[in-house]
Structures are given as C-alpha cells and as structure tokens.
Motif scaffolding. Sequence first.
Motif, mmCIF file in Angstrom:
data_model
loop_
_atom_site.group_PDB
_atom_site.id
_atom_site.type_symbol
_atom_site.label_atom_id
_atom_site.label_comp_id
_atom_site.label_asym_id
_atom_site.label_seq_id
_atom_site.Cartn_x
_atom_site.Cartn_y
_atom_site.Cartn_z
ATOM 1 N N ALA A 38 6.840 -15.211 0.610
ATOM 2 C CA ALA A 38 8.115 -14.739 1.147
ATOM 3 C C ALA A 38 9.231 -14.958 0.130
ATOM 4 C CB ALA A 38 8.443 -15.480 2.438
ATOM 5 N N TRP A 93 12.139 -4.540 1.906
ATOM 6 C CA TRP A 93 13.078 -5.590 2.279
ATOM 7 C C TRP A 93 13.649 -5.314 3.659
ATOM 8 C CZ3 TRP A 93 14.038 -9.878 -0.734
ATOM 9 C CH2 TRP A 93 13.515 -9.846 -2.026
ATOM 10 N N ASP A 144 3.505 -4.580 1.900
ATOM 11 C CA ASP A 144 4.241 -5.765 2.325
ATOM 12 C C ASP A 144 4.074 -5.979 3.824
ATOM 13 O OD1 ASP A 144 5.116 -6.111 -0.244
ATOM 14 O OD2 ASP A 144 7.201 -5.622 0.144
ATOM 15 N N ILE A 175 13.541 -14.584 -0.004
ATOM 16 C CA ILE A 175 14.773 -14.347 0.755
ATOM 17 C C ILE A 175 15.936 -14.364 -0.221
ATOM 18 C CG2 ILE A 175 16.258 -15.166 2.624
ATOM 19 C CD1 ILE A 175 13.788 -16.413 3.902
ATOM 20 N N VAL A 186 14.976 -10.109 3.349
ATOM 21 C CA VAL A 186 13.696 -10.810 3.373
ATOM 22 C C VAL A 186 12.571 -9.844 3.001
ATOM 23 C CG1 VAL A 186 12.096 -12.174 4.783
ATOM 24 C CG2 VAL A 186 14.552 -12.275 5.244
ATOM 25 N N ARG A 187 11.657 -10.340 2.169
ATOM 26 C CA ARG A 187 10.456 -9.582 1.812
ATOM 27 C C ARG A 187 9.264 -10.526 1.872
ATOM 28 N NH1 ARG A 187 8.142 -7.771 -4.026
ATOM 29 N NH2 ARG A 187 6.405 -6.557 -3.218
ATOM 30 N N VAL A 188 8.147 -10.050 2.423
ATOM 31 C CA VAL A 188 6.906 -10.819 2.423
ATOM 32 C C VAL A 188 5.859 -9.979 1.690
ATOM 33 C CG1 VAL A 188 5.099 -11.912 3.793
ATOM 34 C CG2 VAL A 188 7.477 -12.038 4.550
ATOM 35 N N ALA A 231 8.312 -10.444 7.695
ATOM 36 C CA ALA A 231 9.678 -10.475 7.164
ATOM 37 C C ALA A 231 10.692 -10.431 8.308
ATOM 38 C CB ALA A 231 9.899 -9.307 6.207
#
Length: 166
Positions: free
Chosen positions: A92, A28, A134, A94, A108-110, A139
């Motif tokens: 994604a 994150w 990730d 958020i 945020v994480r992708v 992100a």
Amino acid sequence: MRCWIASLAATVLVAAAACTSAQSQGEWIGDTVTAPSDRVLWECTVFAFEKQGFPVGAGFDPATWTATSGWRNDLNPFRGMGDARQGFREQATIRFTKLEAQQYRVDVRVEHQVNNDIARPLDLSYADWKPSDDNVEEAQLLLQLIRSQLGQADDFEPGRGAPRMR
C-alpha cells in the motif's frame, strides 16, 4: 538494414517505457479529509496499515508526504487457477497533499502482484512476482479506515478526557 534494426529497437524501448510508466501510475483512490494536524494524519495511516495487516516498516517520508507499507504476502500452493487461488503480495502507498489549514488530500494505491513460480510456490525465496491489477477494494478500505479515525479525532478535545456514559 542497420537503420531498420535501430528503428525497431527504439520502438521497442519506447513501448516498454510506456508500459512501465502505466504500471507505476496504478489505480489511486482519493478524497479530501480534515485532520487536526499532520501528526494525527500519520498516526491514522499507521493504524490503517496495522489494521489491514500491512507491515509498517520505514516507508514513511514526511519530506514527500508519502507512506509506503512493506509487502503483505499471501502464498498459496496453486498457480494458474486465477488470482483467487494464486499466491500474491500487496503493498500500500498513501500520498498526502496539504490543501489548507487542517484540510488534506489523501490518495491510496494498493499494488498487487501474483506469484508465477511453479516449483516452490510456498517459498518466498523462489517467488516469481508478476504485476497484476491493483486492489482497488483494499485501497478504498484503507481510505475509509483513515476517514473513520479522523471522524473520531474531530470530536476529541485535548484535556477533556473520554465522554461519560449517562
């Protein structure tokens, strides 16, 4: 013998649960932002998703303050040549945390997955998705897009209209 097998099975289950938990945590990227309202923050998030090609979908949950995009697919006919040439998909997520009036924590994480299907790598119905690292850069970009939009929103005064050129 049964005790040994039960002990081994329990160890495998604990290890699998730990691995799954680590994958669900992900990487994150976060920061504190200032937004005039929750609504403006949500709109900036929708803009960031759209700008980066993430399907918006129905993954916005005001109850948990979480926005999750649909999967953005990038199929490729090659496999086993490294992630750069392998088909992948990304999603994604958020999360928002309200800190105080007009102050929010944005994380945020992708999530990134690669397609391991050999026979039909360009057909989504045959895709064999495997978790990968990730996408931290994406992100960071999403977070920066949200920050940028909020920077413009801070200068906005309702009823004033657009600034005039001199």
